[in-house]
Design an enzyme around this catalytic site. Sequence first.
Site, mmCIF file in Angstrom:
data_model
loop_
_atom_site.group_PDB
_atom_site.id
_atom_site.type_symbol
_atom_site.label_atom_id
_atom_site.label_comp_id
_atom_site.label_asym_id
_atom_site.label_seq_id
_atom_site.Cartn_x
_atom_site.Cartn_y
_atom_site.Cartn_z
ATOM 1 N N ARG A 215 5.799 -9.119 8.816
ATOM 2 C CA ARG A 215 5.644 -10.399 9.515
ATOM 3 C C ARG A 215 5.658 -10.241 11.029
ATOM 4 N NH1 ARG A 215 6.283 -14.569 5.671
ATOM 5 N NH2 ARG A 215 7.796 -14.163 4.025
ATOM 6 N N GLY B 80 5.720 -18.099 6.381
ATOM 7 C CA GLY B 80 4.544 -17.477 6.984
ATOM 8 C C GLY B 80 4.029 -18.093 8.266
ATOM 9 N N ASP C 104 0.184 -20.460 7.350
ATOM 10 C CA ASP C 104 -0.457 -19.214 7.756
ATOM 11 C C ASP C 104 -1.839 -19.068 7.137
ATOM 12 O OD1 ASP C 104 0.582 -18.901 5.183
ATOM 13 O OD2 ASP C 104 1.591 -17.004 5.583
ATOM 14 N N LYS D 51 -9.163 -18.532 3.089
ATOM 15 C CA LYS D 51 -9.893 -17.700 2.113
ATOM 16 C C LYS D 51 -10.613 -18.653 1.165
ATOM 17 C CE LYS D 51 -6.506 -13.945 1.295
ATOM 18 N NZ LYS D 51 -5.575 -13.432 0.263
ATOM 19 N N PHE E 20 -6.112 -8.873 1.167
ATOM 20 C CA PHE E 20 -4.711 -9.201 1.412
ATOM 21 C C PHE E 20 -4.359 -8.885 2.861
ATOM 22 C CE2 PHE E 20 -0.126 -9.256 1.121
ATOM 23 C CZ PHE E 20 0.045 -10.443 0.409
ATOM 24 N N VAL E 21 -3.942 -9.924 3.573
ATOM 25 C CA VAL E 21 -3.749 -9.843 5.016
ATOM 26 C C VAL E 21 -2.264 -9.919 5.361
ATOM 27 C CG1 VAL E 21 -4.413 -10.899 7.216
ATOM 28 C CG2 VAL E 21 -5.953 -11.051 5.254
ATOM 29 N N ASP F 49 3.282 -11.815 5.233
ATOM 30 C CA ASP F 49 4.070 -10.694 4.721
ATOM 31 C C ASP F 49 3.502 -10.078 3.455
ATOM 32 O OD1 ASP F 49 4.757 -12.977 3.002
ATOM 33 O OD2 ASP F 49 6.275 -11.640 2.174
ATOM 34 N N ASP G 111 -5.147 -20.394 0.638
ATOM 35 C CA ASP G 111 -5.626 -19.471 -0.389
ATOM 36 C C ASP G 111 -6.125 -20.298 -1.580
ATOM 37 O OD1 ASP G 111 -5.980 -16.896 -1.568
ATOM 38 O OD2 ASP G 111 -4.011 -16.965 -2.477
HETATM 39 P P1 IMP Z 1 -1.950 -20.972 -1.910
HETATM 40 O O1 IMP Z 1 -0.931 -21.955 -2.409
HETATM 41 O O2 IMP Z 1 -2.536 -20.157 -3.013
HETATM 42 O O3 IMP Z 1 -3.010 -21.592 -1.019
HETATM 43 O O4 IMP Z 1 -1.166 -19.877 -1.121
HETATM 44 C C1 IMP Z 1 -0.767 -20.034 0.152
HETATM 45 C C2 IMP Z 1 0.345 -19.046 0.405
HETATM 46 O O5 IMP Z 1 0.119 -17.789 -0.253
HETATM 47 C C3 IMP Z 1 0.393 -18.739 1.861
HETATM 48 O O6 IMP Z 1 1.254 -19.619 2.529
HETATM 49 C C4 IMP Z 1 0.896 -17.318 1.877
HETATM 50 O O7 IMP Z 1 2.303 -17.324 1.895
HETATM 51 C C5 IMP Z 1 0.466 -16.706 0.572
HETATM 52 N N1 IMP Z 1 -0.720 -15.830 0.750
HETATM 53 C C6 IMP Z 1 -1.959 -16.029 0.279
HETATM 54 N N2 IMP Z 1 -2.800 -15.045 0.637
HETATM 55 C C7 IMP Z 1 -2.065 -14.183 1.376
HETATM 56 C C8 IMP Z 1 -2.372 -12.955 2.070
HETATM 57 O O8 IMP Z 1 -3.507 -12.440 2.105
HETATM 58 N N3 IMP Z 1 -1.334 -12.357 2.722
HETATM 59 C C9 IMP Z 1 -0.070 -12.878 2.737
HETATM 60 N N4 IMP Z 1 0.252 -14.035 2.124
HETATM 61 C C10 IMP Z 1 -0.734 -14.683 1.436
HETATM 62 MG MG MG Z 2 3.311 -18.999 3.078
#
Ligand code: IMP
Ligand code: MG
Length: 184
Positions: A168, A44, A103, A134, A155-156, A162, A106
Site C-alpha cells: 500500500r 484502499g 481505489d 477495470k 492485479f494492481v 494491496d 472492479d
Molecule cells: P469490487 O467490489 O469487485 O468492485 O472490488 C473493489 C475492491 O476490490 C477494491 O476496493 C479493492 O480493494 C479490491 N480490488 C479489486 N481489484 C484489485 C486490484 O487489482 N488490486 C488490489 N485490490 C483490488
Molecule cells: Mg478496497
Amino acid sequence: MKNLSVKKRLFEADALRARVVALAGDMAAQYAGREVILIGVLRGSFVFLADLVRELYHHGVAVQIDFMTLESYGSNTVSKGVVHSAKPFSIEVSGREVVLVDDILDTGRTLEFARRQILESGAVHCRTCVLLDKPSRRVVPMEADFVGFLVPDIFVVGYGLDFNGRCREWPFLAELNLEACHGG
Ligand code: IMP
Ligand code: MG
C-alpha cells in the site's frame, strides 16, 4: 519479501499527481462554491483520498471527510462476491451532497453496496470517484462519475492498493506478478 514481484510499473508518482490534479479540477467544476462530503472506502482509498482533498483545497472546494470499512476480499485476489460493512461511516449525510471515493472499481459490488448505504442515510445524491476502473470485470451495473485511469484485468498494487495487506505504501502503481506471488 519472498515472492512479491512486480510484472510492470504502470504509473509513476508524477503521473499519479497529474491525474489527481485533473480529477480535482473536474470535481471542482461540479461542486463550485458548495461544501461536499467525501467518504473513502478503507483501506484502499486512503492515499488517493489524502492527495485528492489537498488538490480540492487548491481548487477552492471545501470538504468534510469520513471513512467506511468494507470487506469483500479475503487473503486472495478473487472477490468472494459478498460485501459486508466492517465499520460504517458516522458523519451526518442527510440532505448533503456526497462523493464516495475508492481505489478501484472492479466487479462494482463494493461501490454499489456503499452507495446504497449513503443514499439510504438521506444524502441528496452520491457521486463516485475511483482512481482505477477495470470495466471488463463488472458484475453489477455501476459506473463511476470520476475515474483516474482505466486498466485491463490485471492485479494492481501500490498507492493504497494491496496484495495480502502489503504494497500500500508504494508511491507508484504496478502490476503484480501473481504467478510468482503464489509461488507458481
Ligand atoms: P469490487 O467490489 O469487485 O468492485 O472490488 C473493489 C475492491 O476490490 C477494491 O476496493 C479493492 O480493494 C479490491 N480490488 C479489486 N481489484 C484489485 C486490484 O487489482 N488490486 C488490489 N485490490 C483490488
Ligand atoms: Mg478496497
